[in-house]
Design a protein around this motif. Sequence first.
Motif, mmCIF file in Angstrom:
data_model
loop_
_atom_site.group_PDB
_atom_site.id
_atom_site.type_symbol
_atom_site.label_atom_id
_atom_site.label_comp_id
_atom_site.label_asym_id
_atom_site.label_seq_id
_atom_site.Cartn_x
_atom_site.Cartn_y
_atom_site.Cartn_z
ATOM 1 N N GLY A 1 57.842 44.273 48.409
ATOM 2 C CA GLY A 1 57.557 43.675 49.739
ATOM 3 C C GLY A 1 56.070 43.127 49.663
ATOM 4 N N ILE A 2 55.662 42.376 48.480
ATOM 5 C CA ILE A 2 54.385 42.213 48.401
ATOM 6 C C ILE A 2 54.134 40.734 49.486
ATOM 7 N N SER A 3 52.947 40.645 50.178
ATOM 8 C CA SER A 3 52.407 39.459 50.674
ATOM 9 C C SER A 3 51.179 38.936 50.245
ATOM 10 N N LEU A 4 51.035 37.636 49.816
ATOM 11 C CA LEU A 4 49.641 37.210 49.421
ATOM 12 C C LEU A 4 49.578 35.649 49.626
ATOM 13 N N GLU A 5 48.430 35.175 49.573
ATOM 14 C CA GLU A 5 48.165 33.569 49.771
ATOM 15 C C GLU A 5 47.455 33.219 48.653
ATOM 16 N N VAL A 6 47.795 31.875 48.119
ATOM 17 C CA VAL A 6 46.837 31.197 47.003
ATOM 18 C C VAL A 6 46.450 29.919 47.932
ATOM 19 N N PRO A 7 45.349 29.926 48.341
ATOM 20 C CA PRO A 7 44.768 28.453 48.981
ATOM 21 C C PRO A 7 44.548 27.447 48.139
ATOM 22 N N ASP A 8 44.654 26.207 48.729
ATOM 23 C CA ASP A 8 44.518 25.188 47.818
ATOM 24 C C ASP A 8 43.111 25.230 47.411
ATOM 25 N N GLY A 9 42.791 24.576 46.027
ATOM 26 C CA GLY A 9 41.597 24.354 45.593
ATOM 27 C C GLY A 9 40.939 25.795 45.224
ATOM 28 N N LYS A 10 41.393 27.096 45.390
ATOM 29 C CA LYS A 10 40.835 28.267 44.819
ATOM 30 C C LYS A 10 41.386 28.909 43.554
ATOM 31 N N ILE A 11 40.510 29.599 43.158
ATOM 32 C CA ILE A 11 41.001 30.531 41.814
ATOM 33 C C ILE A 11 41.492 32.100 42.539
ATOM 34 N N VAL A 12 42.643 32.171 42.371
ATOM 35 C CA VAL A 12 43.142 33.515 42.933
ATOM 36 C C VAL A 12 43.376 34.494 41.732
ATOM 37 N N THR A 13 43.082 35.662 41.670
ATOM 38 C CA THR A 13 43.656 36.700 40.549
ATOM 39 C C THR A 13 44.190 37.713 41.055
ATOM 40 N N LEU A 14 45.203 38.415 40.245
ATOM 41 C CA LEU A 14 46.085 39.336 40.700
ATOM 42 C C LEU A 14 45.701 40.302 39.447
ATOM 43 N N VAL B 1 44.467 27.513 40.889
ATOM 44 C CA VAL B 1 44.583 28.742 39.893
ATOM 45 C C VAL B 1 44.982 29.774 40.417
ATOM 46 N N LEU B 2 46.266 30.279 39.976
ATOM 47 C CA LEU B 2 46.677 31.710 40.185
ATOM 48 C C LEU B 2 46.507 32.572 38.793
ATOM 49 N N LEU B 3 45.792 33.444 38.799
ATOM 50 C CA LEU B 3 45.469 34.072 37.308
ATOM 51 C C LEU B 3 45.952 35.614 37.303
ATOM 52 N N ILE B 4 46.451 35.998 36.136
ATOM 53 C CA ILE B 4 47.008 37.081 36.013
ATOM 54 C C ILE B 4 46.164 37.666 34.806
ATOM 55 N N GLU B 5 45.294 38.668 34.664
ATOM 56 C CA GLU B 5 44.588 38.969 33.581
ATOM 57 C C GLU B 5 44.179 40.687 33.526
ATOM 58 N N GLN B 6 44.423 41.056 32.175
ATOM 59 C CA GLN B 6 43.935 42.357 32.100
ATOM 60 C C GLN B 6 42.604 42.616 32.112
ATOM 61 N N ASN B 7 41.733 41.695 31.555
ATOM 62 C CA ASN B 7 40.279 41.470 31.746
ATOM 63 C C ASN B 7 39.810 41.496 33.051
ATOM 64 N N LEU C 1 37.626 38.767 38.307
ATOM 65 C CA LEU C 1 37.004 38.862 39.317
ATOM 66 C C LEU C 1 35.738 37.955 39.318
ATOM 67 N N LYS C 2 35.065 37.899 38.327
ATOM 68 C CA LYS C 2 33.741 37.125 38.438
ATOM 69 C C LYS C 2 34.059 35.650 38.578
ATOM 70 N N ILE C 3 35.191 35.217 38.173
ATOM 71 C CA ILE C 3 35.322 33.773 38.596
ATOM 72 C C ILE C 3 36.367 33.386 39.845
ATOM 73 N N ALA C 4 36.969 34.521 40.408
ATOM 74 C CA ALA C 4 38.020 34.493 41.495
ATOM 75 C C ALA C 4 37.432 34.215 42.781
ATOM 76 N N ASP C 5 38.058 33.463 43.648
ATOM 77 C CA ASP C 5 37.527 33.087 44.980
ATOM 78 C C ASP C 5 38.291 34.346 45.989
ATOM 79 N N LEU C 6 39.311 34.773 45.496
ATOM 80 C CA LEU C 6 40.242 35.674 46.102
ATOM 81 C C LEU C 6 40.698 36.780 45.008
ATOM 82 N N ALA C 7 41.108 37.845 45.467
ATOM 83 C CA ALA C 7 41.739 38.696 44.421
ATOM 84 C C ALA C 7 42.414 39.555 45.177
ATOM 85 N N TYR C 8 43.551 40.139 44.391
ATOM 86 C CA TYR C 8 44.548 41.070 44.960
ATOM 87 C C TYR C 8 44.937 42.197 43.821
ATOM 88 N N VAL C 9 44.741 43.449 44.209
ATOM 89 C CA VAL C 9 45.141 44.437 43.167
ATOM 90 C C VAL C 9 46.552 45.051 43.523
#
Length: 236
Positions: free
Chosen positions: A19-32, A187-193, A198-206
Amino acid sequence: MLKIENLHVAYGGIQALRGISLEVPDGKIVTLIGANGAGKSTTLRTITGLVKASSGSIQWNGEELLGKSIDKIVTSGIAMSPEGRRVFPDMTVLENLRIGAYLRKDKEGIAKDIQWVYQLFPRLEERSWQLAGTLSGGEQQMLAVGRALMSRPKLMMLDEPSLGLAPLVVQDIFKIIQEINRQGVTVLLIEQNANMALKIADLAYVLETGNITMSGTGAELLADEKVKEAYLGKNS
C-alpha cells in the motif's frame, strides 16, 4: 507528474508492496532508498508494466497506467534503465542505442538523439562500432542509460546505476543523471549508494519491507539520524 496511491503487489503469496503512496513531480530528481528486498525494484517494474499490481493506482499526468501494455507505457514517456545494465552484448553500441528507439518512426529525430546521447557520453561515440559485451562496466552503464534516453522519455527511471562500479565512475554517472535532469527529464532513482542518491535528490522516500517509512527532501533525509544509522554508515 507520476502519482502512486495505495499500491499493493504480491509475488506468490509474499507481499512485496504493502500500500505505498508516493509522488514524482515533473522536473525533479526523486530517489527511493532501502535495503535489498525492500520492494524498490518491484516499484519500478510495476510502473513499467513488467509486474502486475494487486490493487492501487499509478497515474502518469492524470492517466491510469495499471493495465496498460508495456509499449503504451513507453510511448507515454516513461523509460527504465534496468539493474544489471542488460545491454545486448553481441550488438554494437550504436545498435543498442537504436533498439532504445524501436517504437519511434521519426528517423531525423532518432539521428539527432543519437548525437545527444554521444554528447552526454563521448566515450560511447568513440566506441560506437564496438560490441557492447566488450565494454567496461561503467561504459555498459552509460550505454544502458543512453539506450533508455533514445525513447525520448519525460520520466527516466534508473535501477541501481552505480552497482559494481568504481567510485570515480560512480561520480561520473551521478553527474550525468543531474545533467539529464537539467535538460528537462524527470528522474526516479533507485540506488544502494544512499549517500550519493540523497545528495542529488529533490525528494526522497525510504522503503522498508514494502512500506514507505519516511519521506522528505534529500537534504532532510541526509541529516536524519535514523537514516544515517541505517543507510549511510557511522561516518556520514
